[in-house]
Design a protein around this motif. Structure first.
Motif, PDB file in Angstrom:
ATOM      1  N   ILE A 188       0.832  -1.203   0.000  1.00  0.00           N
ATOM      2  CA  ILE A 188       0.000   0.000   0.000  1.00  0.00           C
ATOM      3  C   ILE A 188       0.868   1.255   0.000  1.00  0.00           C
ATOM      4  O   ILE A 188       0.651   2.192  -0.778  1.00  0.00           O
ATOM      5  N   SER A 189       1.884   1.270   0.873  1.00  0.00           N
ATOM      6  CA  SER A 189       2.751   2.451   0.954  1.00  0.00           C
ATOM      7  C   SER A 189       3.584   2.605  -0.308  1.00  0.00           C
ATOM      8  O   SER A 189       3.823   3.721  -0.775  1.00  0.00           O
ATOM      9  N   VAL A 190       4.038   1.483  -0.888  1.00  0.00           N
ATOM     10  CA  VAL A 190       4.831   1.544  -2.118  1.00  0.00           C
ATOM     11  C   VAL A 190       4.000   2.122  -3.265  1.00  0.00           C
ATOM     12  O   VAL A 190       4.466   2.981  -4.027  1.00  0.00           O
ATOM     13  N   GLU A 191       2.750   1.660  -3.404  1.00  0.00           N
ATOM     14  CA  GLU A 191       1.878   2.170  -4.459  1.00  0.00           C
ATOM     15  C   GLU A 191       1.585   3.653  -4.254  1.00  0.00           C
ATOM     16  O   GLU A 191       1.575   4.439  -5.216  1.00  0.00           O
ATOM     17  N   ALA A 192       1.349   4.045  -2.997  1.00  0.00           N
ATOM     18  CA  ALA A 192       1.057   5.454  -2.720  1.00  0.00           C
ATOM     19  C   ALA A 192       2.251   6.341  -3.046  1.00  0.00           C
ATOM     20  O   ALA A 192       2.106   7.413  -3.650  1.00  0.00           O
ATOM     21  N   LEU A 193       3.455   5.896  -2.654  1.00  0.00           N
ATOM     22  CA  LEU A 193       4.660   6.675  -2.953  1.00  0.00           C
ATOM     23  C   LEU A 193       4.905   6.740  -4.457  1.00  0.00           C
ATOM     24  O   LEU A 193       5.321   7.781  -4.984  1.00  0.00           O
ATOM     25  N   SER A 194       4.652   5.636  -5.155  1.00  0.00           N
ATOM     26  CA  SER A 194       4.856   5.621  -6.608  1.00  0.00           C
ATOM     27  C   SER A 194       3.920   6.592  -7.311  1.00  0.00           C
ATOM     28  O   SER A 194       4.321   7.285  -8.260  1.00  0.00           O
ATOM     29  N   GLU A 195       2.680   6.669  -6.851  1.00  0.00           N
ATOM     30  CA  GLU A 195       1.705   7.563  -7.480  1.00  0.00           C
ATOM     31  C   GLU A 195       1.994   9.028  -7.176  1.00  0.00           C
ATOM     32  O   GLU A 195       1.787   9.894  -8.022  1.00  0.00           O
ATOM     33  N   THR A 196       2.466   9.313  -5.973  1.00  0.00           N
ATOM     34  CA  THR A 196       2.665  10.713  -5.575  1.00  0.00           C
ATOM     35  C   THR A 196       4.062  11.246  -5.882  1.00  0.00           C
ATOM     36  O   THR A 196       4.219  12.400  -6.275  1.00  0.00           O
ATOM     37  N   LEU A 197       5.083  10.402  -5.686  1.00  0.00           N
ATOM     38  CA  LEU A 197       6.463  10.858  -5.849  1.00  0.00           C
ATOM     39  C   LEU A 197       7.155  10.289  -7.076  1.00  0.00           C
ATOM     40  O   LEU A 197       8.258  10.711  -7.419  1.00  0.00           O
ATOM     41  N   GLY A 198       6.526   9.310  -7.731  1.00  0.00           N
ATOM     42  CA  GLY A 198       7.118   8.736  -8.930  1.00  0.00           C
ATOM     43  C   GLY A 198       7.979   7.524  -8.680  1.00  0.00           C
ATOM     44  O   GLY A 198       8.450   6.885  -9.607  1.00  0.00           O
ATOM     45  N   MET A 199       8.210   7.173  -7.414  1.00  0.00           N
ATOM     46  CA  MET A 199       8.981   5.973  -7.076  1.00  0.00           C
ATOM     47  C   MET A 199       8.541   5.479  -5.710  1.00  0.00           C
ATOM     48  O   MET A 199       8.075   6.268  -4.873  1.00  0.00           O
TER      49      MET A 199
END
Length: 375
Positions: free
Chosen positions: A266-277
């Motif tokens: 969940i945190s990985v997907e959220a970071l990928s969507e917001t920060l690009g990685m």
């Protein structure tokens, strides 16, 4: 004068060979004390089953007190009594303080044998140990540690590495004392192959050959996608990179995963969507030098204590403003300029309210949003 109260039992002291007071005496050629010796009447005290205090060896330099209070933000120990009876101890001379996190930093910086650990008492002399720099395997902070190994190949001590890494010698209780698994009898130290239904230990050469033969057979009969691989969050980034490179480039499949995905997806997907990685995009130095830190729902001193040290340094020494949003009064909430104690489950409501307020008061950077964001 330091030797007046210090026992000359270097031959049985765990600090022998790396004791700063011993080194100073050697440098000055002091083989005896010209003043009457009077040891402090304090017995050894074992606190929290890890840290051992032997205050009749203490020289009252205050390093441990300052480090605990000014670097770690704990204040678990301090000076008590006055004059000859002055000693370093927890409040009210108790055996243990609730503020102690057992990080072990006081042990590392103690110049004499006043603070040691029960885990490595009488285990080895410094000149019998080989220092091996490595990375702590416990959390994502990636602290640099020094594994101290004896002649039998057993890890007997761990200390923070002051000269490399992002942690500047600081460690938490896990990194400092959680090395027992290295020498545990249940740990696998050699490869096994199932022969006639029974797992048998084999040499590494045979294990590599057998693995190659079986992989080639599976790929030939069923194709590359019949192979799946599992990495580990407990190894270094470099090891995981090489592992996925082998699976994708040599085996020819993208069927690769690791054991922490389910807990962090969940945190990985959220970071990928917001920060690009799917990872943090800033360094620890940038965190402590930030003007404002918003800590949203994280008890950083429990989950990533060394990161908490960086935040504490920024707040106390670099005038960083800390805003903590948490239902609980965590440790960093005590340092925070603003602590917002919300009800559990209202986090999204608060975030939406903050976004609405920023838009209404025209505090957003439209050019930045148009250039660097999507959606």
């Amino acid at each position: 004068l330091l030797l007046v109260h210090h026992p000359l039992d270097c031959w049985t002291c765990d600090k022998g060979g790396e004791c700063e007071l011993q080194n100073v005496c050697y440098y000055l050629g002091l083989d005896k004390n010209r003043f009457p010796s009077e040891a402090k009447p304090y017995p050894k005290v074992i606190a929290n089953r890890i840290v051992q205090r032997d205050m009749h060896k203490c020289v009252n330099c205050g390093r441990c007190v300052r480090s605990c209070l000014e670097v770690r933000g704990n204040g678990a120990i301090g000076y008590i009594n006055r004059g000859f009876k002055t000693v370093i101890a927890p409040p009210f001379d108790e055996e243990y303080s609730d503020e102690c996190t057992a990080c072990g930093r006081c042990i590392d910086i103690c110049p004499v044998g006043a603070l040691t650990s029960t885990l490595w008492e009488y285990s080895a002399r410094p000149w019998q140990l080989k220092d091996t720099p490595t990375i702590c395997p416990y959390c994502g902070v990636g602290c640099s540690i020094v594994l101290r190994v004896n002649k039998n190949g057993e890890a007997v001590k761990v200390k923070g590495d002051d000269n490399r890494g992002t942690n500047a010698g600081e460690l938490c209780v896990r990194g400092h004392f959680g090395y027992g698994f290295v020498n545990h009898e249940d740990r696998l130290t050699e490869p096994y192959i199932r022969i006639n239904g029974v797992l048998e230990p084999v040499s590494w050469d045979k294990a590599f050959r057998e693995t190659a033969i079986r992989l080639k057979k599976i790929i030939k009969e069923h194709g590359s996608d019949a192979v799946a691989a599992l990495g580990s969050a407990r190894v270094t980034n470099e090891d995981n990179y090489l592992f996925q490179k082998f699976i994708r480039g040599v085996v020819g499949t993208n069927n690769i995963d690791h054991n922490e995905r389910l807990s962090h997806i969940i945190s990985v997907e959220a970071l990928s969507e917001t920060l690009g990685m799917g990872a943090m995009t800033n360094t620890y130095e940038e965190i402590k030098n930030a003007e404002v830190i918003l800590n949203f729902g994280l008890d950083v001193n429990q989950t990533h204590p060394v990161l908490g040290v960086k935040i504490f340094e920024g707040v106390t020494k670099l005038e960083t403003s800390l805003i903590t949003v948490n239902p609980l009064k965590t440790k960093d909430a005590q340092w925070a300029k603003i602590w917002t104690q919300i009800k559990p489950g209202t986090e999204i409501t608060l975030i939406n309210s903050l976004i609405n307020e920023l838009i209404n008061k025209k505090l957003i950077d439209k050019e930045f949003i148009e250039e660097y964001t999507t959606g």
